[in-house]
Design a protein around this motif. Structure first.
Motif, PDB file in Angstrom:
ATOM      1  N   PHE A 251       0.826  -1.205   0.000  1.00  0.00           N
ATOM      2  CA  PHE A 251       0.000   0.000   0.000  1.00  0.00           C
ATOM      3  C   PHE A 251       0.866   1.263   0.000  1.00  0.00           C
ATOM      4  N   SER A 252       1.993   1.221   0.701  1.00  0.00           N
ATOM      5  CA  SER A 252       2.897   2.379   0.734  1.00  0.00           C
ATOM      6  C   SER A 252       3.462   2.668  -0.653  1.00  0.00           C
ATOM      7  N   LEU A 253       3.881   1.603  -1.353  1.00  0.00           N
ATOM      8  CA  LEU A 253       4.421   1.769  -2.702  1.00  0.00           C
ATOM      9  C   LEU A 253       3.351   2.324  -3.642  1.00  0.00           C
ATOM     10  N   ALA A 254       2.155   1.771  -3.540  1.00  0.00           N
ATOM     11  CA  ALA A 254       1.054   2.259  -4.384  1.00  0.00           C
ATOM     12  C   ALA A 254       0.746   3.717  -4.061  1.00  0.00           C
ATOM     13  N   GLY A 255       0.773   4.050  -2.770  1.00  0.00           N
ATOM     14  CA  GLY A 255       0.518   5.433  -2.367  1.00  0.00           C
ATOM     15  C   GLY A 255       1.569   6.387  -2.909  1.00  0.00           C
ATOM     16  N   CYS A 256       2.833   5.947  -2.910  1.00  0.00           N
ATOM     17  CA  CYS A 256       3.913   6.788  -3.431  1.00  0.00           C
ATOM     18  C   CYS A 256       3.728   7.053  -4.925  1.00  0.00           C
ATOM     19  N   ILE A 257       3.326   6.040  -5.670  1.00  0.00           N
ATOM     20  CA  ILE A 257       3.106   6.204  -7.117  1.00  0.00           C
ATOM     21  C   ILE A 257       1.937   7.160  -7.369  1.00  0.00           C
ATOM     22  N   ILE A 258       0.848   6.964  -6.627  1.00  0.00           N
ATOM     23  CA  ILE A 258      -0.327   7.850  -6.791  1.00  0.00           C
ATOM     24  C   ILE A 258       0.048   9.280  -6.430  1.00  0.00           C
ATOM     25  N   LEU A 259       0.802   9.444  -5.359  1.00  0.00           N
ATOM     26  CA  LEU A 259       1.238  10.776  -4.944  1.00  0.00           C
ATOM     27  C   LEU A 259       2.118  11.412  -6.016  1.00  0.00           C
ATOM     28  N   ALA A 260       3.027  10.640  -6.598  1.00  0.00           N
ATOM     29  CA  ALA A 260       3.912  11.160  -7.639  1.00  0.00           C
ATOM     30  C   ALA A 260       3.115  11.635  -8.847  1.00  0.00           C
ATOM     31  N   ILE A 261       2.138  10.859  -9.252  1.00  0.00           N
ATOM     32  CA  ILE A 261       1.302  11.243 -10.399  1.00  0.00           C
ATOM     33  C   ILE A 261       0.504  12.502 -10.082  1.00  0.00           C
ATOM     34  N   THR A 262      -0.061  12.544  -8.874  1.00  0.00           N
ATOM     35  CA  THR A 262      -0.862  13.707  -8.463  1.00  0.00           C
ATOM     36  C   THR A 262      -0.018  14.976  -8.428  1.00  0.00           C
ATOM     37  N   VAL A 263       1.170  14.895  -7.839  1.00  0.00           N
ATOM     38  CA  VAL A 263       2.060  16.054  -7.754  1.00  0.00           C
ATOM     39  C   VAL A 263       2.494  16.506  -9.145  1.00  0.00           C
ATOM     40  N   SER A 264       2.757  15.546 -10.028  1.00  0.00           N
ATOM     41  CA  SER A 264       3.166  15.874 -11.396  1.00  0.00           C
ATOM     42  C   SER A 264       2.071  16.628 -12.133  1.00  0.00           C
ATOM     43  N   ILE A 265       0.854  16.137 -12.040  1.00  0.00           N
ATOM     44  CA  ILE A 265      -0.276  16.793 -12.726  1.00  0.00           C
ATOM     45  C   ILE A 265      -0.523  18.176 -12.135  1.00  0.00           C
ATOM     46  N   PHE A 266      -0.553  18.259 -10.808  1.00  0.00           N
ATOM     47  CA  PHE A 266      -0.847  19.529 -10.144  1.00  0.00           C
ATOM     48  C   PHE A 266       0.219  20.584 -10.471  1.00  0.00           C
ATOM     49  N   THR A 267       1.486  20.205 -10.384  1.00  0.00           N
ATOM     50  CA  THR A 267       2.573  21.161 -10.617  1.00  0.00           C
ATOM     51  C   THR A 267       2.608  21.612 -12.065  1.00  0.00           C
ATOM     52  N   MET A 268       2.427  20.685 -12.981  1.00  0.00           N
ATOM     53  CA  MET A 268       2.465  21.049 -14.404  1.00  0.00           C
ATOM     54  C   MET A 268       1.256  21.884 -14.813  1.00  0.00           C
ATOM     55  N   ASN A 269       0.130  21.679 -14.163  1.00  0.00           N
ATOM     56  CA  ASN A 269      -1.036  22.536 -14.426  1.00  0.00           C
ATOM     57  C   ASN A 269      -0.732  23.981 -14.038  1.00  0.00           C
ATOM     58  N   ILE A 270      -0.054  24.155 -12.888  1.00  0.00           N
ATOM     59  CA  ILE A 270       0.345  25.508 -12.464  1.00  0.00           C
ATOM     60  C   ILE A 270       1.364  26.080 -13.436  1.00  0.00           C
ATOM     61  N   ALA A 271       2.326  25.256 -13.837  1.00  0.00           N
ATOM     62  CA  ALA A 271       3.383  25.715 -14.751  1.00  0.00           C
ATOM     63  C   ALA A 271       2.803  26.149 -16.090  1.00  0.00           C
TER      64      ALA A 271
END
Length: 462
Positions: free
Chosen positions: A104-124
């Motif tokens: 679950f931790s590994l899955a959470g890290c992947i989901i978090l990485a995808i979420t941060v990538s989308i959120f940051t690039m939307n701002i950029a």
């Protein structure tokens, strides 16, 4: 630029900067929690900001995600040091003991990485070119300042980020150290094994051409050097001095795996790539010879089995059962080199030696590895000042060596009721690596390693 546009530009700059900084703090705190090195600011993210101005949104998100994954990867690689990608794949395939919480931790890290990538690039994507350039420049300037005011640590390795730069490129660090001479040599496939001319401490103390008469615990002790001052060595050996039957030194310089091949098999290697070696290369190894005679053979090492391809060549050398960091769960992790703790390995050795029958138990120790991390030191029985040891590295090594012999003392005491005789042989793999070469030459006979022999005669001995 209108007042409204300036306000929007300032807001986007602050939002983008705050988002990136927040993510950096999350990664830095995660690294600190696991006692893993990482700069506070990873400037790799800044380069993706510039690229985002020229690339479509999906590509920008993918590139940002790749940077996060590299950032992620440089954390576990400091716990389990992979020199090749295939080793990582091998390790993942062996994690039969992995539990749900880790999954679950590994899955959470992947989901978090995808979420941060989308959120940051939307701002950029909503930010102006000026905003992106300003943010990029701040990261680059922080890196330049960091390298101006801080010296890089000599303790940096491909498996350990030890520098104290607060701003740096994780990608470049990974590239530079993963393409270092040591790691590169582990990929050189022109392996050639030949007979060594070096003296073998194992064969000095037992006859390697005859079947074993007793149970044998053979230990190659990481970074155990030959001190010029005999008082220092006596103090290091103090926990087991009363049991020592013989002691001496042999000439040897080389890497740990070279010491292993020399002692166990009488072999010399041309490279550090052992994945394609075969049984014919190891037919004269001592464990292989006695295994063919029906004796049990065990090996123990607290690092990952992929290091030096030990998971491949240990069985070829004759070990029918091997214990590594990745073969089971351990109660703790140690830090001088990534892996389990020798005191926990020792308990497993005790349990195995208590099993009936003559057998060979081979232990390659780990926690006395450079950089001699005092996080691994749990005892305070060695006083450097009393022995006039002024170099900090040498002092740490001596303290950890003394602790190892305390662990060995505990093994001996726990085997006091053993029904068979037990021969224990300990030899250093190489002189301890010390950053200050002059200090090393002052304290050590650098081309020699010590050995000792202990023989426990038990109550059924006639």
């Amino acid at each position: 630029m209108t007042h409204t546009n300036k306000a929007l530009s300032s807001q986007s700059f602050l939002l983008l900067g705050a988002t990136l900084l927040a993510w950096q703090i999350v990664m830095y705190c995660a690294a600190s929690y696991f006692h893993i090195g990482r700069p506070l600011l990873n400037i790799d993210y800044a380069f993706i900001l510039i690229l985002s101005f020229f690339t479509p949104r999906p590509i920008s998100i993918l590139l940002f995600l790749i940077v996060i994954l590299i950032d992620y990867f440089m954390l576990p690689v400091q716990i389990l040091p992979f020199t090749r990608l295939i080793d990582f794949i091998y390790f993942i395939g062996k994690l039969e003991f992995i539990n749900r919480s880790i999954t679950f931790s590994l899955a959470g890290c992947i989901i978090l990485a995808i979420t941060v990538s989308i959120f940051t690039m939307n701002i950029a994507k909503k930010s102006s070119k000026l905003t992106l350039i300003l943010t990029f420049n701040l990261f680059i300037i922080s890196s330049a300042i960091s390298k101006t005011i801080t010296e890089e640590s000599h303790d940096n390795r491909f498996y350990r980020v030890a520098n104290k730069y607060f701003s740096d490129s994780v990608f470049l660090y990974a590239y530079n150290y993963r393409t270092s001479g040591f790691v590169s040599s582990s990929n050189l496939k022109n392996q050639s094994l030949s007979e060594t001319k070096d003296t073998r401490a194992l064969c000095i103390n037992i006859n390697c051409d005859l079947p074993p008469e007793n149970k044998t615990l053979f230990i190659i002790n990481e970074s155990w050097g030959d001190y010029k001052d005999p008082k220092t060595q006596e103090e290091i050996l103090k926990p087991v001095n009363s049991w020592i039957l013989t002691k001496g030194t042999i000439s040897f310089t080389g890497l740990t795996v070279e010491a292993e091949l020399k002692e166990l098999c009488g072999l010399h290697a041309e490279s550090l790539y052992f994945k394609e070696t075969n049984i014919e290369d190891f037919k004269n190894c001592y464990p292989e010879k006695i295994k063919k005679l029906g004796y049990k053979t065990y090996s123990y090492h607290a690092a990952g089995s992929m290091m030096y391809d030990r998971h491949h060549w240990y069985p070829l050398a004759g070990f029918e059962k091997s214990t590594f960091f990745d073969t089971q769960k351990w109660p703790a992790r140690c830090y001088s080199f990534p892996g389990a703790c020798d005191k926990d390995i020792a308990q497993k050795i005790i349990n195995d030696i208590k099993k009936p029958g003559i057998a060979l138990f081979y232990w390659l120790t780990l926690n006395t590895h450079h950089n001699y991390n005092l996080k691994d030191l749990k005892t305070k029985t060695f006083n450097c000042k009393e022995l006039d040891i002024k170099n900090n590295e040498i002092c740490r090594n001596a303290k950890l060596q003394n602790q190892f012999f305390l662990i060995l003392k505990n093994i001996i005491l726990n085997l006091s009721e053993l029904e068979e005789n037990l021969t224990i042989i300990i030899v250093g793999d190489h002189s301890p690596p010390i950053t200050n070469t002059q200090a090393k030459e002052l304290y050590f006979n650098t081309k020699k390693v010590p050995y000792i022999k202990i023989k426990l005669q038990h109550r059924n001995t006639k």
